[in-house]
Design an enzyme around this catalytic site. Sequence first.
Site, short mmCIF file in Angstrom:
data_model
loop_
_atom_site.label_atom_id
_atom_site.label_comp_id
_atom_site.label_asym_id
_atom_site.label_seq_id
_atom_site.Cartn_x
_atom_site.Cartn_y
_atom_site.Cartn_z
N CYS A 129 1.01 -1.30 -0.03
CA CYS A 129 -0.05 -0.08 0.02
C CYS A 129 0.78 1.09 -0.02
CB CYS A 129 -1.06 -0.04 1.01
SG CYS A 129 -1.89 1.64 1.42
N CYS B 197 -0.50 4.00 2.23
CA CYS B 197 -0.27 3.96 3.63
C CYS B 197 1.16 4.00 4.10
CB CYS B 197 -0.43 2.40 4.06
SG CYS B 197 -2.17 2.01 3.34
N ASP B 198 2.14 3.70 3.23
CA ASP B 198 3.48 3.50 3.47
C ASP B 198 4.47 4.37 2.69
OD1 ASP B 198 2.93 1.67 5.71
OD2 ASP B 198 2.90 -0.01 4.33
C1 LIG Z 1 0.09 -3.90 6.42
C2 LIG Z 1 -1.21 -2.81 6.18
C3 LIG Z 1 -0.81 -1.39 6.57
C4 LIG Z 1 -2.03 -0.49 6.30
N1 LIG Z 1 -1.71 0.60 6.74
C5 LIG Z 1 -2.68 1.75 6.49
C6 LIG Z 1 -2.70 3.00 7.17
O1 LIG Z 1 -1.45 3.30 7.58
N2 LIG Z 1 -3.68 3.80 6.80
C7 LIG Z 1 -4.73 3.17 6.39
O2 LIG Z 1 -5.82 4.15 6.18
N3 LIG Z 1 -4.77 2.18 5.69
C8 LIG Z 1 -4.21 1.20 5.96
N4 LIG Z 1 -4.21 -0.07 5.36
C9 LIG Z 1 -5.37 -0.34 4.65
C10 LIG Z 1 -6.41 -0.59 5.89
O3 LIG Z 1 -6.11 -1.59 6.98
C11 LIG Z 1 -8.00 -0.98 5.22
O4 LIG Z 1 -8.24 -0.39 4.05
C12 LIG Z 1 -9.00 -1.18 6.31
O5 LIG Z 1 -8.51 -2.14 7.11
C13 LIG Z 1 -10.13 -1.96 5.47
O6 LIG Z 1 -11.11 -1.98 6.48
P1 LIG Z 1 -12.45 -3.02 6.42
O7 LIG Z 1 -13.20 -2.61 7.66
O8 LIG Z 1 -12.98 -2.58 5.19
O9 LIG Z 1 -11.76 -4.14 6.26
P2 LIG Z 1 -10.65 -5.31 7.25
O10 LIG Z 1 -9.73 -4.31 8.02
O11 LIG Z 1 -10.05 -5.74 5.90
O12 LIG Z 1 -11.39 -6.04 8.07
C14 LIG Z 1 -12.35 -7.36 7.60
C15 LIG Z 1 -12.89 -8.04 8.64
O13 LIG Z 1 -13.95 -8.84 8.09
C16 LIG Z 1 -13.65 -10.00 8.78
N5 LIG Z 1 -14.20 -11.17 7.91
C17 LIG Z 1 -13.51 -11.80 7.07
N6 LIG Z 1 -14.13 -12.84 6.36
C18 LIG Z 1 -15.22 -12.85 7.30
C19 LIG Z 1 -16.15 -13.95 7.26
N7 LIG Z 1 -16.50 -14.82 6.34
N8 LIG Z 1 -17.10 -13.90 8.42
C20 LIG Z 1 -17.06 -12.90 9.30
N9 LIG Z 1 -15.86 -12.15 9.36
C21 LIG Z 1 -15.09 -12.04 8.29
C22 LIG Z 1 -12.32 -10.22 9.33
O14 LIG Z 1 -12.18 -11.01 10.44
C23 LIG Z 1 -12.08 -8.81 9.79
O15 LIG Z 1 -12.56 -8.54 10.99
C24 LIG Z 1 -3.17 -0.84 5.77
C25 LIG Z 1 -3.57 -2.39 5.25
C26 LIG Z 1 -2.44 -3.14 5.56
C27 LIG Z 1 -2.53 -4.58 5.33
#
Ligand SMILES: Cc1cc2nc3c(=O)[nH]c(=O)nc-3n(C[C@H](O)[C@H](O)[C@H](O)COP(=O)(O)OP(=O)(O)OC[C@H]3O[C@@H](n4cnc5c(N)ncnc54)[C@H](O)[C@@H]3O)c2cc1C
Length: 297
Positions: free
Chosen positions: A129, A132-133
């Site tokens: 990303c 992000c980084d």
């Molecule tokens: C290493 C890394 C660093 C990052 N750094 C940043 C940053 O500095 N700033 C920033 O803004 N963004 C950053 N991001 C991006 C950010 O993390 C994501 O955009 C954000 O987390 C997305 O949120 P979300 O709630 O859509 O999904 P996610 O965070 O992906 O959460 C998904 C959730 O769904 C659950 N889930 C999945 N499948 C199922 C299922 N079948 N049943 C029930 N639950 C399920 C998982 O357990 C999890 O709890 C980073 C990502 C990564 C990988």
Amino acid sequence: MTHERLIIIGAGPAGWTAAIYAARAGLSPLILTGPEPGGQLMTTTDVENYPGFVEAVTGPDLMAAMRGQAERVGTRVVEEAVEAVDFAASPLRVGPHTADAVIIATGAKARWLGLPSEEAFKGRGVSACATCDGFFFRGQDVAVVGGGNAAVEEALYLSGLCRSVTLIHRRDALRAEKIAQDRLFARKNIAVKWNAQVAEVVGDASGVTGVRLTTGEILGVTGLFVAIGHDPATAPFAGHVPLDSEGYIVVEPGTPCTAVPGVFAAGDVADKTYRQAITAAGMGCMAALEAERFLAH
Ligand SMILES: Cc1cc2nc3c(=O)[nH]c(=O)nc-3n(C[C@H](O)[C@H](O)[C@H](O)COP(=O)(O)OP(=O)(O)OC[C@H]3O[C@@H](n4cnc5c(N)ncnc54)[C@H](O)[C@@H]3O)c2cc1C
């Protein structure tokens, strides 16, 4: 089996934000956390772009705060993964539960190259990303792997921050749209290594120091951004809510509304453009407000 007014599937920034809004609207939501309570940010250290923190907050601390806030206002949490749903049923079915409304916030996962050295340097120079980084690599030399729109966008973004960007592509032509390619080729500090793949990420205790290519060449870089695509976590929903050709949940543009009444989607599971904690949280808020409106009518 329990019947719920609102079930939120997924406990990342989108899910917890939806839970905070839904709980404060009196919906007593049930959140099913799935395999990674807290989501993607549990795997990172410093988050410097989530508003509200003067000093960087760590990913796990940010997610613990969101969870605490959601629980304090009345969210019920179950550590359960959803394997099957039936949205043709009324009420909607989610695993062993039924619900009047559902918010899907299951996120997406970056695809990686699958090299042991890549795994060893994740978070220490290897990232998926640039938004992000990239900031951590300003003024440095970095490489991007990939050949599609995402890789070209990552390279363009990084070229504004870094001294040089080398795009590594395994073919002799990019898949990215022509307009993006034109912008890429016009940037003085971006070079492309054609017909090359990463054989090994090289580094030491300080982090990444280089990348060895399959051509034998070693690039001296301190950052490697892997941009070869993401996989949305939508397997349980296929056939129950429209997905696009890449598996993302289709929502009405600018809204979290799917084509199925009472089913909403928020965060990376429905967004292949921005993929940020703040955009996921924003969509989570929108999904909770739409669910509240749907339930009120
Ligand atoms: C290493 C890394 C660093 C990052 N750094 C940043 C940053 O500095 N700033 C920033 O803004 N963004 C950053 N991001 C991006 C950010 O993390 C994501 O955009 C954000 O987390 C997305 O949120 P979300 O709630 O859509 O999904 P996610 O965070 O992906 O959460 C998904 C959730 O769904 C659950 N889930 C999945 N499948 C199922 C299922 N079948 N049943 C029930 N639950 C399920 C998982 O357990 C999890 O709890 C980073 C990502 C990564 C990988």
